[in-house]
Design a protein around this motif. Structure first.
Motif, PDB file in Angstrom:
ATOM      1  N   ALA A   1      10.323   4.122   4.960  1.00 23.34           N
ATOM      2  CA  ALA A   1      10.644   4.780   3.682  1.00 23.34           C
ATOM      3  C   ALA A   1      11.382   6.094   3.929  1.00 23.34           C
ATOM      4  O   ALA A   1      12.346   6.426   3.221  1.00 23.34           O
ATOM      5  N   LEU A   2      10.937   6.854   4.928  1.00 16.75           N
ATOM      6  CA  LEU A   2      11.605   8.141   5.204  1.00 16.75           C
ATOM      7  C   LEU A   2      13.012   7.916   5.748  1.00 16.75           C
ATOM      8  O   LEU A   2      13.946   8.658   5.427  1.00 16.75           O
ATOM      9  N   LYS A   3      13.129   6.879   6.556  1.00 19.73           N
ATOM     10  CA  LYS A   3      14.453   6.571   7.114  1.00 19.73           C
ATOM     11  C   LYS A   3      15.424   6.254   5.958  1.00 19.73           C
ATOM     12  O   LYS A   3      16.541   6.771   5.911  1.00 19.73           O
ATOM     13  N   ASN A   4      14.959   5.421   5.031  1.00 18.04           N
ATOM     14  CA  ASN A   4      15.818   5.069   3.895  1.00 18.04           C
ATOM     15  C   ASN A   4      16.087   6.276   3.001  1.00 18.04           C
ATOM     16  O   ASN A   4      17.209   6.495   2.549  1.00 18.04           O
ATOM     17  N   ALA A   5      15.030   7.071   2.763  1.00 19.50           N
ATOM     18  CA  ALA A   5      15.181   8.219   1.854  1.00 19.50           C
ATOM     19  C   ALA A   5      16.140   9.262   2.426  1.00 19.50           C
ATOM     20  O   ALA A   5      16.799   9.989   1.678  1.00 19.50           O
ATOM     21  N   SER A   6      16.234   9.312   3.761  1.00 22.95           N
ATOM     22  CA  SER A   6      17.098  10.342   4.345  1.00 22.95           C
ATOM     23  C   SER A   6      18.571  10.079   4.040  1.00 22.95           C
ATOM     24  O   SER A   6      19.387  10.997   4.093  1.00 22.95           O
ATOM     25  N   THR A   7      18.906   8.828   3.700  1.00 21.38           N
ATOM     26  CA  THR A   7      20.321   8.536   3.409  1.00 21.38           C
ATOM     27  C   THR A   7      20.547   7.994   1.994  1.00 21.38           C
ATOM     28  O   THR A   7      21.664   7.641   1.652  1.00 21.38           O
ATOM     29  N   ASP A   8      19.492   7.893   1.186  1.00 21.59           N
ATOM     30  CA  ASP A   8      19.728   7.374  -0.173  1.00 21.59           C
ATOM     31  C   ASP A   8      20.365   8.478  -1.030  1.00 21.59           C
ATOM     32  O   ASP A   8      20.648   9.567  -0.540  1.00 21.59           O
ATOM     33  N   ASN A   9      20.558   8.168  -2.324  1.00 21.48           N
ATOM     34  CA  ASN A   9      21.273   9.176  -3.125  1.00 21.48           C
ATOM     35  C   ASN A   9      20.342  10.142  -3.860  1.00 21.48           C
ATOM     36  O   ASN A   9      20.748  10.812  -4.787  1.00 21.48           O
ATOM     37  N   SER A  10      19.094  10.223  -3.428  1.00 22.45           N
ATOM     38  CA  SER A  10      18.182  11.190  -4.046  1.00 22.45           C
ATOM     39  C   SER A  10      18.385  12.574  -3.420  1.00 22.45           C
ATOM     40  O   SER A  10      18.866  12.693  -2.290  1.00 22.45           O
ATOM     41  N   ALA A  11      17.957  13.601  -4.166  1.00 15.17           N
ATOM     42  CA  ALA A  11      18.097  14.980  -3.657  1.00 15.17           C
ATOM     43  C   ALA A  11      16.839  15.424  -2.929  1.00 15.17           C
ATOM     44  O   ALA A  11      16.914  16.169  -1.954  1.00 15.17           O
ATOM     45  N   ILE A  12      15.668  15.003  -3.438  1.00 18.15           N
ATOM     46  CA  ILE A  12      14.417  15.400  -2.783  1.00 18.15           C
ATOM     47  C   ILE A  12      13.477  14.200  -2.648  1.00 18.15           C
ATOM     48  O   ILE A  12      13.622  13.205  -3.354  1.00 18.15           O
ATOM     49  N   THR A  13      12.541  14.315  -1.736  1.00 22.56           N
ATOM     50  CA  THR A  13      11.582  13.236  -1.495  1.00 22.56           C
ATOM     51  C   THR A  13      10.168  13.778  -1.692  1.00 22.56           C
ATOM     52  O   THR A  13       9.861  14.882  -1.231  1.00 22.56           O
ATOM     53  N   VAL A  14       9.368  12.998  -2.397  1.00 24.40           N
ATOM     54  CA  VAL A  14       8.038  13.476  -2.786  1.00 24.40           C
ATOM     55  C   VAL A  14       6.966  12.486  -2.332  1.00 24.40           C
ATOM     56  O   VAL A  14       7.121  11.277  -2.512  1.00 24.40           O
ATOM     57  N   PHE A  15       5.895  13.006  -1.752  1.00 21.30           N
ATOM     58  CA  PHE A  15       4.721  12.173  -1.447  1.00 21.30           C
ATOM     59  C   PHE A  15       3.630  12.470  -2.465  1.00 21.30           C
ATOM     60  O   PHE A  15       3.401  13.623  -2.823  1.00 21.30           O
ATOM     61  N   THR A  16       2.939  11.416  -2.902  1.00 21.03           N
ATOM     62  CA  THR A  16       1.765  11.614  -3.749  1.00 21.03           C
ATOM     63  C   THR A  16       0.811  10.430  -3.553  1.00 21.03           C
ATOM     64  O   THR A  16       1.119   9.504  -2.798  1.00 21.03           O
TER      65      THR A  16
ATOM     66  N   ASP B   1       0.794  -1.231   0.000  1.00 25.27           N
ATOM     67  CA  ASP B   1       0.000   0.000   0.000  1.00 25.27           C
ATOM     68  C   ASP B   1       0.825   1.280   0.000  1.00 25.27           C
ATOM     69  O   ASP B   1       0.267   2.368  -0.109  1.00 25.27           O
ATOM     70  N   ILE B   2       2.116   1.136   0.166  1.00 24.22           N
ATOM     71  CA  ILE B   2       3.026   2.281   0.042  1.00 24.22           C
ATOM     72  C   ILE B   2       4.087   1.872  -0.974  1.00 24.22           C
ATOM     73  O   ILE B   2       4.835   0.936  -0.744  1.00 24.22           O
ATOM     74  N   VAL B   3       4.119   2.582  -2.093  1.00 23.20           N
ATOM     75  CA  VAL B   3       5.095   2.229  -3.124  1.00 23.20           C
ATOM     76  C   VAL B   3       6.205   3.279  -3.126  1.00 23.20           C
ATOM     77  O   VAL B   3       5.930   4.477  -3.199  1.00 23.20           O
ATOM     78  N   VAL B   4       7.423   2.803  -3.018  1.00 19.47           N
ATOM     79  CA  VAL B   4       8.563   3.725  -2.977  1.00 19.47           C
ATOM     80  C   VAL B   4       9.452   3.471  -4.189  1.00 19.47           C
ATOM     81  O   VAL B   4       9.887   2.346  -4.419  1.00 19.47           O
ATOM     82  N   THR B   5       9.679   4.522  -4.966  1.00 19.89           N
ATOM     83  CA  THR B   5      10.565   4.392  -6.127  1.00 19.89           C
ATOM     84  C   THR B   5      11.587   5.519  -6.097  1.00 19.89           C
ATOM     85  O   THR B   5      11.363   6.543  -5.457  1.00 19.89           O
ATOM     86  N   SER B   6      12.683   5.291  -6.826  1.00 23.60           N
ATOM     87  CA  SER B   6      13.713   6.324  -6.867  1.00 23.60           C
ATOM     88  C   SER B   6      14.170   6.502  -8.301  1.00 23.60           C
ATOM     89  O   SER B   6      14.558   5.533  -8.959  1.00 23.60           O
ATOM     90  N   GLU B   7      14.104   7.725  -8.787  1.00 23.79           N
ATOM     91  CA  GLU B   7      14.418   8.001 -10.189  1.00 23.79           C
ATOM     92  C   GLU B   7      14.747   9.484 -10.346  1.00 23.79           C
ATOM     93  O   GLU B   7      14.098  10.323  -9.699  1.00 23.79           O
ATOM     94  N   ASP B   8      15.708   9.791 -11.188  1.00 20.91           N
ATOM     95  CA  ASP B   8      16.042  11.195 -11.499  1.00 20.91           C
ATOM     96  C   ASP B   8      16.310  12.039 -10.252  1.00 20.91           C
ATOM     97  O   ASP B   8      15.909  13.211 -10.180  1.00 20.91           O
TER      98      ASP B   8
ATOM     99  N   ILE C   1       7.319   8.551  -2.638  1.00 17.47           N
ATOM    100  CA  ILE C   1       6.595   7.685  -1.711  1.00 17.47           C
ATOM    101  C   ILE C   1       5.110   7.863  -2.013  1.00 17.47           C
ATOM    102  O   ILE C   1       4.568   8.965  -1.870  1.00 17.47           O
ATOM    103  N   MET C   2       4.482   6.778  -2.490  1.00 19.49           N
ATOM    104  CA  MET C   2       3.102   6.927  -2.975  1.00 19.49           C
ATOM    105  C   MET C   2       2.109   6.131  -2.128  1.00 19.49           C
ATOM    106  O   MET C   2       2.282   4.937  -1.911  1.00 19.49           O
ATOM    107  N   PHE C   3       1.051   6.822  -1.649  1.00 19.26           N
ATOM    108  CA  PHE C   3      -0.075   6.107  -1.031  1.00 19.26           C
ATOM    109  C   PHE C   3      -0.717   5.287  -2.154  1.00 19.26           C
ATOM    110  O   PHE C   3      -1.101   5.846  -3.185  1.00 19.26           O
ATOM    111  N   ASN C   4      -0.855   3.995  -1.948  1.00 20.80           N
ATOM    112  CA  ASN C   4      -1.321   3.150  -3.048  1.00 20.80           C
ATOM    113  C   ASN C   4      -2.437   2.218  -2.589  1.00 20.80           C
ATOM    114  O   ASN C   4      -2.279   0.995  -2.570  1.00 20.80           O
ATOM    115  N   ARG C   5      -3.541   2.825  -2.194  1.00 19.51           N
ATOM    116  CA  ARG C   5      -4.677   2.013  -1.749  1.00 19.51           C
ATOM    117  C   ARG C   5      -5.971   2.643  -2.287  1.00 19.51           C
ATOM    118  O   ARG C   5      -6.880   2.994  -1.509  1.00 19.51           O
ATOM    119  N   PRO C   6      -6.028   2.805  -3.608  1.00 19.21           N
ATOM    120  CA  PRO C   6      -7.146   3.551  -4.194  1.00 19.21           C
ATOM    121  C   PRO C   6      -8.541   3.057  -3.800  1.00 19.21           C
ATOM    122  O   PRO C   6      -9.424   3.884  -3.592  1.00 19.21           O
TER     123      PRO C   6
END
Ligand SMILES: CCCCC/C=C/C(=O)SCCNC(=O)CCNC(=O)[C@H](O)C(C)(C)COP(=O)(O)OP(=O)(O)OC[C@H]1O[C@@H](n2cnc3c(N)ncnc32)[C@H](O)[C@@H]1OP(=O)(O)O
Length: 391
Positions: free
Chosen positions: A173-188, A139-146, A151-156
């Motif tokens: 997801a936030l814990k991982n995103a805080s140290t991954d190589n992405s520059a920004i984190t987005v919720f949708t 129900d939470i899909v996390v992807t990393s690109e560009d 981090i997407m709520f996925n329970r339509p």
């Protein structure tokens, strides 16, 4: 709650990990199978203690599950309660191995440990984060690109209502995103809603009674909101549709909020016999002034995207027909800005507020714990569940 460090874990038990489920079926063991002896197994157990780098929660869970399967056989203990996050995740990992024979588990454990040797640790470090699904969760899909972790709520079917498991998945997801190589984190959100807030069945379906559920809920909520307060990189909300409850209040902790003109913002806490959370009792009056915050938080006034923008909760509104295209083009450009500079600037902005935000979060959670046990709240939830009321 789940803050067990890797060092502590290794001392605690040779193969014990932290939290959260993982897809056991996807364990890839690189080498052809040979029969591992008991000695090979014991060597591997010792080798785990010497690992220099934390292999991550998923691998630690795999190690735990395989160790238990190899030594005790199939999972034979009852499932821990919903709030016992660490033991529940461990139980799920072990239980997912089903009737895997002890010898196979032993072999898989040895293979997995061998794949964690210093040479494979080094070879993993060079991997690019492009277009990678970084977390398995229904129900939470996390992807990393560009340069963007999404981090997407996925329970339509449930308008993306947040279950207890989803709160836990987001914390991870936030814990991982805080140290991954992405520059920004987005919720949708997936589908027509951004998110309909807390799943109102969370409390009614928890085992152990309302008091225990309220107690556990408050602990979980506090940790969940803390992970937004402390998130170190730019945090952006792409609000694709209506947002309700906690998905709205959290926006006060985001760095930018972009909305489709189809989005609405609704915090019906009084209707639900509840009180504000996610630091909104502090951030909303600060953002929009106390009169407007009162209309939202006490009287449950629903705002359109344009109203929310006029009041400073939303950064910018886009026509729904071009929303996705425009916003992702813009975010990709932002993600190319120097990441350290963005992080440091965010830190400067957030620094003076952090202590206050943590104190507000603690107080809101303990107030909510009482509210959840109140007649007003229980009646409101029952009324929604029996379909007598809708917002
Ligand atoms: C532990 C941490 C706690 C943190 C504290 C947080 C507090 C909050 O977030 S308070 C806000 C809670 N949210 C709500 O009160 C929203 C309740 N939902 C509704 O009023 C409506 O469903 C709607 C306005 C969001 C959408 O209405 P509509 O378009 O008519 O769609 P349906 O009502 O038919 O919904 C489809 C489907 O989804 C289920 N659902 C929607 N929201 C929730 C929810 N928040 N919790 C549980 N289930 C939800 C709804 O029941 C329908 O399910 P089915 O009947 O099985 O199809």
């Amino acid at each position: 709650m789940a803050a067990v460090t890797w060092r502590v874990v290794r001392r605690w038990c040779p193969s014990l990990p932290q939290v959260f489920r993982f897809p056991v079926a996807q364990v890839h063991l690189g080498r052809p199978k040979m029969r591992a002896s008991q000695q090979d197994f014991e060597n591997a157990v010792n080798q785990v203690k010497l690992l220099k780098k934390d292999p991550g929660n998923q691998v630690k869970l795999q190690l735990y599950a395989l160790y238990k399967q190899a030594t005790d056989g199939p999972c034979n203990v009852s499932k821990p309660g919903v709030f016992d996050l660490v033991n529940k995740a461990k139980w799920e990992a072990w239980n997912a191995l089903g009737s895997l024979p002890k010898e196979t588990a032993r072999q898989n454990y040895v293979d997995l440990v061998s794949s964690l040797s210093p040479s494979s640790e080094a070879s993993n470090q060079g991997k690019s984060g492009a277009d990678v699904k970084v977390q398995e969760s229904k129900d939470i899909v996390v992807t990393s690109e560009d340069g963007i972790t999404k981090i997407m709520f996925n329970r339509p079917p449930k308008k993306n209502a947040i279950t207890f498991q989803m709160y836990q998945d987001i914390i991870l997801a936030l814990k991982n995103a805080s140290t991954d190589n992405s520059a920004i984190t987005v919720f949708t959100g997936a589908g027509d809603y951004y998110c309909s807030g807390n799943d109102l069945t969370n409390f009614t379906s928890a085992s152990g009674g309302m008091e225990k559920a309220a107690e556990g809920g408050a602990v979980l909520l506090r940790e969940f909101v803390n992970s937004f307060i402390d998130f170190p990189k730019p945090l952006v909300a792409v609000v694709n549709g209506p947002a309700v409850g906690i998905s709205v209040t959290l926006l006060g902790l985001f760095d930018a909020v972009y909305a489709s003109d189809k989005a609405t913002f609704h915090t019906p806490f009084s209707h639900l016999g509840q009180s504000p959370e996610a630091c909104s009792s502090y951030t909303f009056p600060k953002i929009m002034g106390s009169a407007k915050a009162t209309e939202m938080l006490l009287f449950g006034k629903k705002l359109t995207a344009r109203e929310a923008c006029a009041q400073g909760l939303v950064t910018e509104v886009f026509p729904d027909s071009t929303f996705k295209k425009e916003i992702w083009t813009r975010l990709k450009a932002y993600a190319k800005l120097p990441p350290n500079s963005m992080r440091i600037s965010k830190q400067l902005i957030r620094k003076n507020e952090k202590e206050k935000l943590h104190a507000v979060n603690a107080e809101e959670c303990s107030t909510l714990k009482e509210r959840w046990l109140s007649e007003e709240c229980i009646n409101a939830i029952m009324s929604f569940l029996s379909r007598k009321s809708k917002l």
